[in-house]
Design a protein around this motif. Structure first.
Motif, PDB file in Angstrom:
ATOM      1  N   ASP A 158       3.865   2.543 -32.732  1.00  0.00           N
ATOM      2  CA  ASP A 158       2.553   1.925 -32.582  1.00  0.00           C
ATOM      3  C   ASP A 158       1.453   2.642 -33.361  1.00  0.00           C
ATOM      4  N   GLY A 159       1.574   3.945 -33.560  1.00  0.00           N
ATOM      5  CA  GLY A 159       0.524   4.672 -34.265  1.00  0.00           C
ATOM      6  C   GLY A 159       0.623   4.626 -35.774  1.00  0.00           C
ATOM      7  N   ALA A 160       1.615   3.923 -36.301  1.00  0.00           N
ATOM      8  CA  ALA A 160       1.832   3.867 -37.750  1.00  0.00           C
ATOM      9  C   ALA A 160       1.656   2.450 -38.261  1.00  0.00           C
ATOM     10  N   ALA A 161       1.251   2.336 -39.512  1.00  0.00           N
ATOM     11  CA  ALA A 161       1.117   1.038 -40.168  1.00  0.00           C
ATOM     12  C   ALA A 161       2.290   0.842 -41.136  1.00  0.00           C
ATOM     13  N   HIS A 162       2.080   0.066 -42.195  1.00  0.00           N
ATOM     14  CA  HIS A 162       3.187  -0.245 -43.106  1.00  0.00           C
ATOM     15  C   HIS A 162       3.786   1.014 -43.732  1.00  0.00           C
ATOM     16  N   MET A 163       2.950   1.991 -44.088  1.00  0.00           N
ATOM     17  CA  MET A 163       3.453   3.234 -44.681  1.00  0.00           C
ATOM     18  C   MET A 163       3.905   4.158 -43.549  1.00  0.00           C
ATOM     19  N   VAL A 164       4.854   3.671 -42.785  1.00  0.00           N
ATOM     20  CA  VAL A 164       5.258   4.316 -41.548  1.00  0.00           C
ATOM     21  C   VAL A 164       5.782   5.731 -41.789  1.00  0.00           C
ATOM     22  N   HIS A 165       6.442   5.955 -42.919  1.00  0.00           N
ATOM     23  CA  HIS A 165       7.013   7.271 -43.214  1.00  0.00           C
ATOM     24  C   HIS A 165       5.952   8.291 -43.596  1.00  0.00           C
ATOM     25  N   LEU A 166       4.781   7.828 -44.012  1.00  0.00           N
ATOM     26  CA  LEU A 166       3.674   8.731 -44.307  1.00  0.00           C
ATOM     27  C   LEU A 166       2.762   8.897 -43.092  1.00  0.00           C
ATOM     28  N   ASP A 167       2.627   7.844 -42.302  1.00  0.00           N
ATOM     29  CA  ASP A 167       1.806   7.911 -41.098  1.00  0.00           C
ATOM     30  C   ASP A 167       2.444   8.776 -40.011  1.00  0.00           C
ATOM     31  N   ALA A 168       3.767   8.720 -39.908  1.00  0.00           N
ATOM     32  CA  ALA A 168       4.474   9.458 -38.844  1.00  0.00           C
ATOM     33  C   ALA A 168       5.751  10.079 -39.407  1.00  0.00           C
ATOM     34  N   PRO A 169       5.642  11.005 -40.368  1.00  0.00           N
ATOM     35  CA  PRO A 169       6.838  11.512 -41.056  1.00  0.00           C
ATOM     36  C   PRO A 169       7.814  12.248 -40.144  1.00  0.00           C
ATOM     37  N   GLU A 170       7.318  13.008 -39.178  1.00  0.00           N
ATOM     38  CA  GLU A 170       8.234  13.737 -38.299  1.00  0.00           C
ATOM     39  C   GLU A 170       8.995  12.787 -37.383  1.00  0.00           C
ATOM     40  N   VAL A 171       8.295  11.797 -36.841  1.00  0.00           N
ATOM     41  CA  VAL A 171       8.948  10.812 -35.968  1.00  0.00           C
ATOM     42  C   VAL A 171       9.989  10.022 -36.756  1.00  0.00           C
ATOM     43  N   VAL A 172       9.603   9.557 -37.929  1.00  0.00           N
ATOM     44  CA  VAL A 172      10.532   8.782 -38.762  1.00  0.00           C
ATOM     45  C   VAL A 172      11.713   9.635 -39.183  1.00  0.00           C
ATOM     46  N   GLY A 173      11.442  10.879 -39.561  1.00  0.00           N
ATOM     47  CA  GLY A 173      12.522  11.772 -39.965  1.00  0.00           C
ATOM     48  C   GLY A 173      13.539  11.984 -38.859  1.00  0.00           C
ATOM     49  N   ARG A 174      13.066  12.181 -37.634  1.00  0.00           N
ATOM     50  CA  ARG A 174      13.985  12.367 -36.506  1.00  0.00           C
ATOM     51  C   ARG A 174      14.806  11.109 -36.254  1.00  0.00           C
ATOM     52  N   LEU A 175      14.148   9.939 -36.355  1.00  0.00           N
ATOM     53  CA  LEU A 175      14.873   8.683 -36.162  1.00  0.00           C
ATOM     54  C   LEU A 175      15.989   8.533 -37.196  1.00  0.00           C
ATOM     55  N   ILE A 176      15.656   8.825 -38.462  1.00  0.00           N
ATOM     56  CA  ILE A 176      16.645   8.705 -39.529  1.00  0.00           C
ATOM     57  C   ILE A 176      17.809   9.674 -39.298  1.00  0.00           C
ATOM     58  N   ARG A 177      17.477  10.938 -39.048  1.00  0.00           N
ATOM     59  CA  ARG A 177      18.508  11.957 -38.887  1.00  0.00           C
ATOM     60  C   ARG A 177      19.433  11.628 -37.719  1.00  0.00           C
ATOM     61  N   ASP A 178      18.840  11.283 -36.591  1.00  0.00           N
ATOM     62  CA  ASP A 178      19.658  10.969 -35.413  1.00  0.00           C
ATOM     63  C   ASP A 178      20.547   9.751 -35.666  1.00  0.00           C
ATOM     64  N   PHE A 179      20.006   8.749 -36.357  1.00  0.00           N
ATOM     65  CA  PHE A 179      20.789   7.537 -36.642  1.00  0.00           C
ATOM     66  C   PHE A 179      21.966   7.856 -37.557  1.00  0.00           C
ATOM     67  N   VAL A 180      21.704   8.597 -38.635  1.00  0.00           N
ATOM     68  CA  VAL A 180      22.770   8.913 -39.590  1.00  0.00           C
ATOM     69  C   VAL A 180      23.877   9.719 -38.923  1.00  0.00           C
ATOM     70  N   LEU A 181      23.504  10.762 -38.186  1.00  0.00           N
ATOM     71  CA  LEU A 181      24.526  11.616 -37.572  1.00  0.00           C
ATOM     72  C   LEU A 181      25.298  10.862 -36.492  1.00  0.00           C
ATOM     73  N   ALA A 182      24.630   9.930 -35.792  1.00  0.00           N
ATOM     74  CA  ALA A 182      25.312   9.177 -34.739  1.00  0.00           C
ATOM     75  C   ALA A 182      26.262   8.134 -35.291  1.00  0.00           C
ATOM     76  N   SER A 183      26.036   7.690 -36.540  1.00  0.00           N
ATOM     77  CA  SER A 183      26.873   6.627 -37.107  1.00  0.00           C
ATOM     78  C   SER A 183      28.005   7.157 -37.962  1.00  0.00           C
ATOM     79  N   MET A 184      28.203   8.461 -37.918  1.00  0.00           N
ATOM     80  CA  MET A 184      29.317   9.059 -38.684  1.00  0.00           C
ATOM     81  C   MET A 184      30.656   8.815 -37.966  1.00  0.00           C
TER      82      MET A 184
END
Length: 311
Positions: free
Chosen positions: A285-311
């Motif tokens: 909710d706190g991010a707009a279209h540039m979600v990875h720049l608005d919330a880089p730590e949140v997005v980074g954690r989402l990406i990392r957790d998703f990748v490691l969980a789908s291995m």
């Protein structure tokens, strides 16, 4: 100062050289795909949260330090051919794909058409080329208003070739915008510089060329991203920025068009969140279209957790 010219290798793509940065790292291979009118530097804000992954980023064709296609081909198969070339040149084996905006849509298209993809992340890349995403507007109205929108944005894009003074204005505007959004001004300056290539006479050429905006947007027409997502054979993470954009700069018809699109996308995201399938949908909710720049730590954690969980 962030290195605007950063490249670790070049790959021969179908339209010329592709500028690639192989960040290395131990863990599953992940290819990062930026959005239209951006560059591989977009991922610098997110990378600190992506430990445990091997990260590869590259400039899309006609962006940053990658060659533009001589025939202005920015179609899906052209983008996918470049991605295939990067994967092959670096010896990657079925990498996960993470993309923002246009890059997210390229990632979804790859996962839909290339067998073996282990997972894909799409950060606020939803297309908008099908009338069904615009509740309250007829197909004819959507087509008319989208045509007006594209014509307006193309006319506003400015010249392809700029002198030193104009280059300084572009860079200053990038820093001002970054400060207003709470982003790293040095990173935005580097991104702006990366989109300016120097000619022998001292002038700069902008990448992508403003005139290519219609070609960049053409693949979206008639393409239903949500239908494609629902037919993927691999897990997908879709992240939507929940903060509404400011639309005061648009004429009323285009404000209504954008509001309708946001409502349509939100409806689809909510439907994905209710469905039990391979697609996980998240709204920040706190991010707009540039979600990875608005919330880089949140997005980074989402990406990392998703990748490691789908291995």
């Amino acid at each position: 100062m962030i290195d605007a010219d950063h490249i670790t290798t070049t790959v021969a793509g179908t339209a010329g050289r592709i500028a690639v940065v192989d960040h290395g790292g131990q863990g599953p291979d992940v290819v990062l795909l930026h959005g239209a009118h951006r560059s591989l530097l977009d991922w610098e804000a997110v990378r600190p949260a992506l430990s445990g992954l091997r990260l590869i980023a590259y400039d899309l064709r006609g962006h940053g330090r990658s060659d533009p296609p001589a025939d202005d081909d920015y179609g899906w198969e052209a983008h996918l051919g470049d991605l295939d070339a990067v994967i092959a040149a670096l010896g990657l084996r079925n990498p996960h794909l993470v993309g923002h905006s246009l890059g997210g849509m390229i990632a979804v298209r790859h996962a839909a058409t290339r067998p073996g993809c282990p997972g894909v992340v799409d950060l606020d890349g939803f297309g908008g080329g099908v009338p069904g995403l615009y509740p309250g507007l007829s197909a004819a109205e959507v087509a008319r208003r989208r045509g007006e929108q594209l014509a307006m944005f193309t006319a506003m894009a400015g010249p392809e070739h700029v002198d030193a003074a104009q280059s300084r204005e572009i860079i200053a505007a990038a820093r001002t915008a970054a400060a207003a959004q709470g982003w790293n001004p040095d990173l935005e300056e580097a991104n702006a510089r990366r989109g300016l290539t120097r000619a022998a006479d001292g002038s700069r050429t902008r990448r992508p060329a403003p005139r290519t905006l219609p070609a960049l947007m053409a693949p979206l027409e008639g393409w239903d991203m949500f239908a494609e997502l629902r037919h993927l054979a691999c897990p997908a993470l879709v992240v939507q920025g929940g903060r509404r954009p400011t639309l005061d700069h648009l004429p009323p018809d285009l404000q209504e068009l954008t509001e309708s699109l946001i409502a349509g996308i939100t409806h689809e995201i909510d439907a994905l969140r209710r469905e039990s399938g391979l697609v996980r949908a998240v709204r920040i909710d706190g991010a707009a279209h540039m979600v990875h720049l608005d919330a880089p730590e949140v997005v980074g954690r989402l990406i990392r957790d998703f990748v490691l969980a789908s291995m």
